[in-house]
Design a protein around this motif. Structure first.
Motif, short mmCIF file in Angstrom:
data_model
loop_
_atom_site.label_atom_id
_atom_site.label_comp_id
_atom_site.label_asym_id
_atom_site.label_seq_id
_atom_site.Cartn_x
_atom_site.Cartn_y
_atom_site.Cartn_z
N GLY A 58 0.82 -1.21 0.00
CA GLY A 58 0.00 0.00 0.00
C GLY A 58 0.85 1.26 0.00
O GLY A 58 0.57 2.22 -0.72
N GLY A 59 1.92 1.25 0.79
CA GLY A 59 2.81 2.41 0.84
C GLY A 59 3.51 2.65 -0.49
O GLY A 59 3.67 3.80 -0.92
N TYR A 60 3.92 1.57 -1.15
CA TYR A 60 4.60 1.71 -2.44
C TYR A 60 3.66 2.26 -3.50
O TYR A 60 4.03 3.15 -4.28
N LEU A 61 2.43 1.74 -3.55
CA LEU A 61 1.46 2.25 -4.53
C LEU A 61 1.11 3.71 -4.24
O LEU A 61 0.96 4.51 -5.17
N LEU A 62 1.03 4.05 -2.96
CA LEU A 62 0.76 5.44 -2.59
C LEU A 62 1.91 6.34 -3.03
O LEU A 62 1.69 7.44 -3.55
N TRP A 63 3.13 5.86 -2.86
CA TRP A 63 4.31 6.61 -3.29
C TRP A 63 4.32 6.80 -4.80
O TRP A 63 4.62 7.89 -5.30
N LEU A 64 3.98 5.74 -5.54
CA LEU A 64 3.89 5.85 -7.00
C LEU A 64 2.83 6.88 -7.40
O LEU A 64 3.03 7.67 -8.32
#
Length: 218
Positions: free
Chosen positions: A81-87
């Motif tokens: 979730g954090g990675y997708l949010l960062w993207l």
């Protein structure tokens, strides 16, 4: 014919899932449209390698162990979730910057200049986007545990995994190829800020939902 049934069903379900817009689809659209065919195809390879690893983990039972460990699965969900949010935040910032440059008539870097930095990161970005998606882990665990019999031979299981991998790569690579045709590429370049914005919104929405479910479990 009976032996082919699991493979046909497996491929049918997988193709339907591939056609559904999600983070993988958005990543190819965003990057192939902006950085060109080579980057798009490289990202497709990275995504397919992520799917390959998910398939191997699922068919060997490793994904089930992760799923049944609440703390470990929560860590994977938080990372994904954090990675997708960062993207999503990155794509949104890029869209705003491009719109600002356009309104101020600032020259943006040429596609060749942009491609240099992204070519090295494309494979890792594609792989990371897929492998950190907790929905992908659950999907392939359900798919393979349901459609691949436990008593299937090692060769049969290897064939099933290979079919998923090859199909995934062909789909995403074809998508990247189609999006980077000369005429379409020129139009896409004009719409890059809006494509980035839509992809950013998708990434932020999915990433936020994953994180919210961790904080506010049902």
């Amino acid at each position: 014919m009976h032996e082919l049934t699991p493979f046909v069903t497996l491929l049918t379900v997988h193709v339907i899932a591939l056609l559904s817009p999600g983070p993988d689809f958005a990543l190819v659209v965003q990057n192939a449209g902006r950085y060109g065919r080579q980057t798009g195809v490289t990202i497709a390879l990275g995504l397919s390698l992520g799917i390959l690893l998910h398939s191997i983990l699922s068919i060997t039972g490793a994904s089930l162990l992760i799923r049944e460990q609440p703390a470990l699965f929560a860590m994977l969900q938080a990372a994904g979730g954090g990675y997708l949010l960062w993207l999503g935040i990155g794509a949104t910032k890029s869209a705003l910057e491009l719109l600002w440059r356009k309104s101020e008539s600032h020259a943006s870097p040429s596609p060749a200049q942009q491609l240099i930095g992204n070519r090295k990161q494309a494979l890792a970005k594609g792989f990371t986007t897929n492998i950190l998606n907790p929905k992908a882990l659950v999907f392939f665990l359900s798919l393979l545990s349901t459609l691949v019999p436990a008593d299937m031979s090692v060769a049969g299981k290897a064939t099933a995994i290979s079919l998923l991998w090859v199909t995934s790569f062909l789909w995403f690579a074809t998508l990247a190829w189609l999006l980077t045709g000369q005429r379409l590429q020129q139009k896409i370049q004009q719409w890059t800020p809006y494509i980035d914005g839509l992809c950013g919104l998708l990434f932020v929405s999915i990433g936020s939902m994953i994180l919210l479910r961790l904080v506010l479990p049902a």
